[in-house]
Scaffold this motif. Structure first.
Motif, PDB file in Angstrom:
ATOM      1  N   PHE A 229      18.691  -3.579  56.644  1.00 19.81           N
ATOM      2  CA  PHE A 229      19.575  -4.057  55.592  1.00 19.81           C
ATOM      3  C   PHE A 229      20.098  -2.890  54.759  1.00 19.81           C
ATOM      4  O   PHE A 229      19.473  -1.824  54.702  1.00 19.81           O
ATOM      5  CB  PHE A 229      18.837  -5.028  54.666  1.00 19.81           C
ATOM      6  CG  PHE A 229      18.555  -6.374  55.274  1.00 19.81           C
ATOM      7  CD1 PHE A 229      19.496  -7.394  55.192  1.00 19.81           C
ATOM      8  CD2 PHE A 229      17.350  -6.624  55.914  1.00 19.81           C
ATOM      9  CE1 PHE A 229      19.240  -8.640  55.729  1.00 19.81           C
ATOM     10  CE2 PHE A 229      17.078  -7.870  56.457  1.00 19.81           C
ATOM     11  CZ  PHE A 229      18.026  -8.875  56.377  1.00 19.81           C
ATOM     12  N   VAL A 230      21.240  -3.102  54.123  1.00 15.20           N
ATOM     13  CA  VAL A 230      21.705  -2.158  53.116  1.00 15.20           C
ATOM     14  C   VAL A 230      20.583  -2.031  52.077  1.00 15.20           C
ATOM     15  O   VAL A 230      20.113  -3.025  51.530  1.00 15.20           O
ATOM     16  CB  VAL A 230      23.008  -2.653  52.452  1.00 15.20           C
ATOM     17  CG1 VAL A 230      23.390  -1.749  51.282  1.00 15.20           C
ATOM     18  CG2 VAL A 230      24.140  -2.733  53.476  1.00 15.20           C
ATOM     19  N   GLY A 231      20.123  -0.836  51.850  1.00 16.98           N
ATOM     20  CA  GLY A 231      18.967  -0.626  50.989  1.00 16.98           C
ATOM     21  C   GLY A 231      17.738  -0.204  51.768  1.00 16.98           C
ATOM     22  O   GLY A 231      16.777   0.304  51.193  1.00 16.98           O
ATOM     23  N   GLY A 232      17.735  -0.448  53.114  1.00 18.91           N
ATOM     24  CA  GLY A 232      16.667   0.091  53.952  1.00 18.91           C
ATOM     25  C   GLY A 232      15.625  -0.877  54.457  1.00 18.91           C
ATOM     26  O   GLY A 232      14.794  -0.508  55.288  1.00 18.91           O
ATOM     27  N   LYS A 233      15.624  -2.127  53.998  1.00 17.33           N
ATOM     28  CA  LYS A 233      14.604  -3.076  54.437  1.00 17.33           C
ATOM     29  C   LYS A 233      14.789  -3.443  55.907  1.00 17.33           C
ATOM     30  O   LYS A 233      15.898  -3.657  56.375  1.00 17.33           O
ATOM     31  CB  LYS A 233      14.674  -4.339  53.578  1.00 17.33           C
ATOM     32  CG  LYS A 233      13.619  -5.382  53.931  1.00 17.33           C
ATOM     33  CD  LYS A 233      13.768  -6.613  53.053  1.00 17.33           C
ATOM     34  CE  LYS A 233      12.753  -7.686  53.456  1.00 17.33           C
ATOM     35  NZ  LYS A 233      12.925  -8.927  52.634  1.00 17.33           N
TER      36      LYS A 233
ATOM     37  N   SER B 223      14.565  -5.611  59.518  1.00 20.78           N
ATOM     38  CA  SER B 223      15.080  -6.953  59.816  1.00 20.78           C
ATOM     39  C   SER B 223      14.393  -7.623  61.004  1.00 20.78           C
ATOM     40  O   SER B 223      14.701  -8.761  61.342  1.00 20.78           O
ATOM     41  CB  SER B 223      16.587  -6.865  60.114  1.00 20.78           C
ATOM     42  OG  SER B 223      16.836  -6.060  61.261  1.00 20.78           O
TER      43      SER B 223
ATOM     44  N   ASP C 233      23.105  -1.681  57.609  1.00 26.90           N
ATOM     45  CA  ASP C 233      23.619  -0.310  57.511  1.00 26.90           C
ATOM     46  C   ASP C 233      23.158   0.496  58.727  1.00 26.90           C
ATOM     47  O   ASP C 233      22.521   1.538  58.598  1.00 26.90           O
ATOM     48  CB  ASP C 233      23.123   0.341  56.219  1.00 26.90           C
ATOM     49  CG  ASP C 233      23.847   1.638  55.908  1.00 26.90           C
ATOM     50  OD1 ASP C 233      24.949   1.851  56.453  1.00 26.90           O
ATOM     51  OD2 ASP C 233      23.310   2.448  55.128  1.00 26.90           O
TER      52      ASP C 233
ATOM     53  N   ASN D  78      25.845  -6.813  55.818  1.00 28.07           N
ATOM     54  CA  ASN D  78      24.611  -6.669  55.041  1.00 28.07           C
ATOM     55  C   ASN D  78      23.634  -5.703  55.690  1.00 28.07           C
ATOM     56  O   ASN D  78      22.540  -5.486  55.187  1.00 28.07           O
ATOM     57  CB  ASN D  78      23.945  -8.030  54.819  1.00 28.07           C
ATOM     58  CG  ASN D  78      23.620  -8.751  56.116  1.00 28.07           C
ATOM     59  OD1 ASN D  78      24.183  -8.444  57.173  1.00 28.07           O
ATOM     60  ND2 ASN D  78      22.730  -9.724  56.056  1.00 28.07           N
TER      61      ASN D  78
END
Length: 369
Positions: free
Chosen positions: A160-164, A166, A50, A48
């Motif tokens: 996260f996948v999508g750039g958020k 963590s 990247d 989940n």
């Protein structure tokens, strides 16, 4: 140093000193007298996150571990435990995407009467208090979680996948986990974050996160090439950088564990401690997983392993013979990492000398006496 010169060996250093006593270095004895069977299973190559430096970047797939591989893994453990304790490592991808598989495997092994426990190598995002409590009830004793710096640094590297980002979520999970299990906090270090380590540790202290073992690792190239490798620390500076990180950790009140001087024996040297992926492929170690060029065998459903004669553990543990016999760092190095030897175009059976790095790292021994 007075304690050492007077013949007193602190408990925290006894295993280290034993590797350097004046007798013939015998890794065969240490390996074949291991009290643990320590196999690893990759539950998925999916993740989940990247992260730009991920060594599995080219091998990411959404498939999950096959049922026949799970049966083979459990049968392998039953065949090969031979009275030893069983310590499984769950790896990925992100293994907590397959929490139910961990539960199924754990219950099956535990019901067989074996002395079983396990560790999980996770990015930490899914390790909520309820998930951690479940894992502990199943036999979790250690968890490795990664933070690469304070929020603004970490969130540009581990997102996260999508750039958020963590960071905040992982920090919350760490604060809970440190009181429930043994936590290894990995920090992947390169030129982009090495100067931010102290701020990270200060942030941890502010949150009361002090019961974790700091484990810095240098980011290295892999078999694929991308622009991120321009940020890697030059090989000749690796020892200095690792020593610097340990010194910062000590200054900030975190313990420097004796694993900083760990003996060079690893999973690549131990035939029994297989590393198997979701498709039943067996690899020399974690770092080779996903690369079809470095498959060393196949796990069968009955728990047997069919080896192909390549990348054997015996070859891995004997590369130093005739080349490194008189090196004072031999017990820590064993001729160097097999993966790094491949990266440096020396082949699986080549010597990857790390003497310069070890010369810096052993200076940290002063922190123990």
């Amino acid at each position: 140093m007075k304690a050492l010169s007077g013949g007193e060996i602190p408990d925290s250093l006894s295993d280290v000193i034993d590797g350097f006593v004046d007798q013939e270095f015998d890794p065969e004895y240490m390996i074949f007298n291991k009290k643990y069977l320590e196999p690893t299973i990759l539950l998925t190559y999916n993740c989940n996150f990247d992260c730009p430096y991920c060594f599995q970047k080219d091998y990411r797939r959404k498939d999950v571990v096959q049922d026949k591989v799970i049966r083979g893994f459990i049968n392998y453990i039953k065949r090969n435990s031979k009275g030893r304790k069983v310590r499984v490592s769950y790896f990925g991808g992100e293994p907590l995407l397959q929490l139910k598989k961990i539960e199924d495997i754990s219950k099956e092994i535990d019901s067989s009467g074996l002395d079983y426990s396990f560790s999980v190598i996770t990015n930490g995002s899914l390790l909520s208090p309820s998930v951690l409590d479940k894992l502990v009830s199943l036999g979790l004793t250690h968890v490795q979680i990664t933070l690469d710096g304070p929020r603004e640094v970490h969130d540009k590297r581990r997102f996260f996948v999508g750039g958020k980002g963590s960071f905040d979520l992982i920090l919350d999970h760490l604060a809970y986990a440190q009181d429930k299990t043994n936590v290894v906090l990995r920090i992947n270090v390169d030129y982009r974050n090495v100067d931010e380590i102290r701020e990270l540790l200060s942030t941890l202290k502010e949150r009361g996160i002090i019961r974790v073992r700091i484990d810095p690792h240098l980011v290295h190239e892999n078999i694929f090439r991308n622009e991120y490798w321009d940020n890697l620390i030059a090989k000749e500076n690796e020892g200095d950088i690792l020593a610097k990180v340990w010194e910062i950790a000590r200054e900030e009140g975190f313990q420097v564990p004796h694993e900083a001087f760990r003996l060079g024996i690893c999973v690549a040297h131990v035939e029994d401690d297989i590393v198997v992926d979701p498709y039943g492929n067996v690899y020399p170690c974690w770092a080779f997983t996903g690369n079809p060029l470095y498959v060393k065998g196949t796990l069968n459903e009955d728990g047997t392993v069919k080896l192909n004669g390549k990348f054997s553990s015996k070859v891995a543990r004997e590369v130093w013979k005739g080349k490194c016999d008189n090196c004072p760092f031999l017990p820590m190095c064993m001729g160097g990492c097999r993966f790094f030897s491949v990266l440096n175009r020396k082949g699986f059976d080549g010597v990857d000398c790390q003497k310069r790095s070890y010369e810096e790292i052993v200076k940290l021994i002063r922190y123990f006496v």
